[in-house]
Design a protein around this motif. Structure first.
Motif, PDB file in Angstrom:
ATOM      1  N   MET A  86       3.681 106.103  25.175  1.00 56.54           N
ATOM      2  CA  MET A  86       5.077 105.804  24.831  1.00 56.54           C
ATOM      3  C   MET A  86       5.154 105.346  23.383  1.00 56.54           C
ATOM      4  N   ASP A  87       5.817 106.105  22.523  1.00 54.89           N
ATOM      5  CA  ASP A  87       5.890 105.789  21.103  1.00 54.89           C
ATOM      6  C   ASP A  87       6.887 104.666  20.854  1.00 54.89           C
ATOM      7  N   SER A  88       6.515 103.760  19.938  1.00 59.76           N
ATOM      8  CA  SER A  88       7.411 102.674  19.566  1.00 59.76           C
ATOM      9  C   SER A  88       8.325 103.131  18.440  1.00 59.76           C
ATOM     10  N   PRO A  89       9.632 102.872  18.530  1.00 61.66           N
ATOM     11  CA  PRO A  89      10.514 103.162  17.405  1.00 61.66           C
ATOM     12  C   PRO A  89      10.126 102.317  16.201  1.00 61.66           C
ATOM     13  N   SER A  90      10.606 102.705  15.011  1.00 65.93           N
ATOM     14  CA  SER A  90      10.296 101.940  13.813  1.00 65.93           C
ATOM     15  C   SER A  90      10.953 100.567  13.897  1.00 65.93           C
ATOM     16  N   LEU A  91      10.328  99.597  13.253  1.00 61.36           N
ATOM     17  CA  LEU A  91      10.808  98.216  13.297  1.00 61.36           C
ATOM     18  C   LEU A  91      10.755  97.620  11.905  1.00 61.36           C
ATOM     19  N   ASP A  92      11.883  97.139  11.411  1.00 65.33           N
ATOM     20  CA  ASP A  92      11.967  96.439  10.134  1.00 65.33           C
ATOM     21  C   ASP A  92      12.019  94.943  10.444  1.00 65.33           C
ATOM     22  N   ILE A  93      10.855  94.302  10.422  1.00 64.51           N
ATOM     23  CA  ILE A  93      10.766  92.893  10.804  1.00 64.51           C
ATOM     24  C   ILE A  93      11.617  92.023   9.895  1.00 64.51           C
ATOM     25  N   GLU A  94      11.506  92.269   8.584  1.00 65.34           N
ATOM     26  CA  GLU A  94      12.192  91.388   7.658  1.00 65.34           C
ATOM     27  C   GLU A  94      13.711  91.528   7.738  1.00 65.34           C
ATOM     28  N   HIS A  95      14.211  92.724   7.947  1.00 72.05           N
ATOM     29  CA  HIS A  95      15.659  92.869   8.091  1.00 72.05           C
ATOM     30  C   HIS A  95      16.160  92.063   9.293  1.00 72.05           C
ATOM     31  N   ALA A  96      15.452  92.177  10.413  1.00 75.30           N
ATOM     32  CA  ALA A  96      15.865  91.438  11.608  1.00 75.30           C
ATOM     33  C   ALA A  96      15.806  89.934  11.361  1.00 75.30           C
ATOM     34  N   LEU A  97      14.776  89.470  10.667  1.00 80.40           N
ATOM     35  CA  LEU A  97      14.681  88.042  10.367  1.00 80.40           C
ATOM     36  C   LEU A  97      15.782  87.597   9.406  1.00 80.40           C
ATOM     37  N   GLN A  98      16.155  88.447   8.462  1.00 84.49           N
ATOM     38  CA  GLN A  98      17.242  88.107   7.553  1.00 84.49           C
ATOM     39  C   GLN A  98      18.556  87.905   8.307  1.00 84.49           C
ATOM     40  N   VAL A  99      18.818  88.796   9.258  1.00 89.02           N
ATOM     41  CA  VAL A  99      20.025  88.654  10.070  1.00 89.02           C
ATOM     42  C   VAL A  99      19.961  87.357  10.870  1.00 89.02           C
ATOM     43  N   ALA A 100      18.811  87.085  11.472  1.00 84.94           N
ATOM     44  CA  ALA A 100      18.670  85.863  12.262  1.00 84.94           C
ATOM     45  C   ALA A 100      18.892  84.623  11.398  1.00 84.94           C
ATOM     46  N   ARG A 101      18.318  84.610  10.208  1.00 87.81           N
ATOM     47  CA  ARG A 101      18.497  83.448   9.331  1.00 87.81           C
ATOM     48  C   ARG A 101      19.958  83.286   8.925  1.00 87.81           C
ATOM     49  N   ALA A 102      20.619  84.380   8.621  1.00 86.81           N
ATOM     50  CA  ALA A 102      22.014  84.302   8.206  1.00 86.81           C
ATOM     51  C   ALA A 102      22.889  83.727   9.319  1.00 86.81           C
ATOM     52  N   GLN A 103      22.636  84.165  10.554  1.00 85.18           N
ATOM     53  CA  GLN A 103      23.453  83.687  11.675  1.00 85.18           C
ATOM     54  C   GLN A 103      23.177  82.226  11.989  1.00 85.18           C
ATOM     55  N   VAL A 104      21.921  81.823  11.910  1.00 86.10           N
ATOM     56  CA  VAL A 104      21.587  80.422  12.205  1.00 86.10           C
ATOM     57  C   VAL A 104      22.043  79.510  11.074  1.00 86.10           C
ATOM     58  N   ARG A 105      21.929  79.978   9.836  1.00 82.17           N
ATOM     59  CA  ARG A 105      22.431  79.169   8.721  1.00 82.17           C
ATOM     60  C   ARG A 105      23.932  78.900   8.891  1.00 82.17           C
ATOM     61  N   ARG A 106      24.668  79.913   9.302  1.00 82.85           N
ATOM     62  CA  ARG A 106      26.100  79.734   9.527  1.00 82.85           C
ATOM     63  C   ARG A 106      26.356  78.732  10.658  1.00 82.85           C
ATOM     64  N   LEU A 107      25.555  78.833  11.725  1.00 81.93           N
ATOM     65  CA  LEU A 107      25.738  77.935  12.865  1.00 81.93           C
ATOM     66  C   LEU A 107      25.524  76.479  12.462  1.00 81.93           C
ATOM     67  N   VAL A 108      24.418  76.189  11.778  1.00 79.18           N
ATOM     68  CA  VAL A 108      24.116  74.787  11.475  1.00 79.18           C
ATOM     69  C   VAL A 108      24.972  74.258  10.332  1.00 79.18           C
ATOM     70  N   THR A 109      25.553  75.152   9.528  1.00 81.82           N
ATOM     71  CA  THR A 109      26.431  74.725   8.440  1.00 81.82           C
ATOM     72  C   THR A 109      27.846  74.461   8.941  1.00 81.82           C
ATOM     73  N   GLU A 110      28.350  75.369   9.780  1.00 82.69           N
ATOM     74  CA  GLU A 110      29.729  75.237  10.255  1.00 82.69           C
ATOM     75  C   GLU A 110      29.855  74.283  11.442  1.00 82.69           C
ATOM     76  N   TYR A 111      28.782  74.149  12.234  1.00 84.70           N
ATOM     77  CA  TYR A 111      28.819  73.304  13.435  1.00 84.70           C
ATOM     78  C   TYR A 111      27.603  72.383  13.443  1.00 84.70           C
ATOM     79  N   PRO A 112      27.503  71.440  12.505  1.00 86.40           N
ATOM     80  CA  PRO A 112      26.288  70.632  12.383  1.00 86.40           C
ATOM     81  C   PRO A 112      25.975  69.830  13.643  1.00 86.40           C
ATOM     82  N   LEU A 113      24.698  69.855  14.012  1.00 83.96           N
ATOM     83  CA  LEU A 113      24.165  69.112  15.156  1.00 83.96           C
ATOM     84  C   LEU A 113      24.866  69.450  16.467  1.00 83.96           C
TER      85      LEU A 113
END
Length: 382
Positions: free
Chosen positions: A1-28
């Motif tokens: 079963m072949d694995s599709p291509s994976l861009d690790i850094e792009h996915a991490l960039q999205v994750a960081r952007a979403q979490v940064r927004r969460l902790v900035t707009e809704y602290p603690l």
């Protein structure tokens, strides 16, 4: 079963952007799931609050991968906000609260303080042990245990190592053996909830809160078990637990196939939704852990995990930071029967997706097994 291509850094960039927004707009604030894509901040209407460690764990992952002070300061701040729950006896999810938060803090910066918090949290979890039935009871009832609890034995193993207390180790092992006997079926599917007579310890019946029915296989429950038995092997080097984790991994792969992301329950003949992305995220991280434990057989698990992550990183599942969706992974479900977080984002789905990406970003061996390109985490402010 072949694995599709994976861009690790792009996915991490999205994750960081979403979490940064969460902790900035809704602290603690510690949400559990989204409603129409917006984080829901009221108390969990079904279970004692159990998801606060997942946001905190993401902060520690970003601190480790980027080296940015912003992430480190936030991770400490959110961890400290959780500290008082080290003695919380109302929940069986102490591991979910403390392994991603204080556990990651201790792994990065071990200290007497982090060790003490983790030992006390592990003792709190171990205090739920019923010695007659040899299981850790849930918040539901003294006679109830969940397959989910296999994800919470890790904090007991950690407390045993840090304290040198063999009694803690025995509790974690006994619970895992009981779960292996009664919550893992002969066909390597899983029971969600097992009921025991709390006085005699006799096993009574199977049940479910979130699956199709008591004799079906709730996909996230199997993913919890896959991961949890791998963790138990790490804590014991007992090959029985490794074989169980591998059998469960094989079931996940067989039942999910090229879709990579399962429905809420594989045995539901007419699922309301085709996907439960948090089950896939948990499975991906558990499969990568298992790949490291399985020698030559690990390649199959690593490549399938990369296939899951590539699918979850596609447009169908990964949120767009430029739009209004606040979570990271879409198409997850918390509790279908109760109508909670259905086809939404859930905090554990976001965490285990991020953790799985961290495993690949941090391990050249895993990337080689999975045949994916390395990530290049940024070390400047975003």
């Amino acid at each position: 079963m072949d694995s599709p291509s994976l861009d690790i850094e792009h996915a991490l960039q999205v994750a960081r952007a979403q979490v940064r927004r969460l902790v900035t707009e809704y602290p603690l604030q510690f949400p559990t799931y989204t409603q129409h894509g917006k984080w829901h901040f009221e108390d969990d209407p079904w279970a004692p609050v159990w998801t606060s460690g997942f946001l905190t764990g993401q902060l520690w992952i970003f601190a480790e991968l980027t080296g940015e002070r912003f992430w480190h300061d936030q991770a400490e701040r959110y961890s400290l906000a959780l500290e008082s729950r080290k003695t919380d006896s109302s929940t069986h999810d102490i591991g979910f609260l403390f392994d991603p938060s204080w556990g990651r803090w201790h792994d990065l910066e071990p200290s007497a303080r982090t060790a003490d918090v983790l030992v006390r949290a592990g003792r709190t979890m171990a205090a739920r042990f019923n010695p007659r039935g040899r299981y850790l009871r849930t918040w539901v009832d003294a006679g109830s245990t969940f397959i989910d609890v296999m994800m919470n034995v890790g904090v007991i193993f950690r407390a045993a190592r840090l304290s040198g207390d063999p009694a803690l180790q025995r509790v974690a092992v006994e619970h895992a053996l009981t779960s292996r006997r009664f919550l893992v079926r002969g066909d390597a599917t899983t029971v969600h909830e097992g009921w025991f007579d709390p006085d005699s310890g006799q096993y009574l019946r199977a049940a479910t809160h979130q699956g199709f029915r008591s004799d079906s296989c709730w996909s996230r429950g199997l993913a919890w078990a896959l991961y949890g038995f791998g963790t138990t092997h790490l804590g014991t080097e007992d090959t029985r637990f490794l074989r169980t984790a591998q059998d469960l991994a094989d079931t996940y792969i067989l039942r999910t196939g090229d879709a990579y992301v399962p429905p809420n329950d594989w045995d539901d003949p007419h699922p309301a939704l085709p996907y439960e992305s948090s089950a896939a995220a948990v499975a991906a991280s558990g499969l990568l852990q298992l790949a490291e434990l399985s020698g030559a057989a690990g390649e199959r698990y690593a490549r399938y995990a990369a296939g899951i992550l590539s699918t979850l990183s596609g447009d169908a599942f990964l949120a767009d930071p430029d739009r209004r969706w606040e979570g990271i992974l879409r198409h997850a479900t918390y509790h279908h029967g109760n109508g909670l977080g259905v086809d939404e984002s859930v905090m554990w789905g976001d965490y285990y997706f991020t953790e799985a990406l961290w495993r690949l970003a941090s391990s050249p061996r895993l990337r080689a097994l999975a045949s994916v390109a390395p990530a290049h985490p940024e070390r400047t402010s975003e």
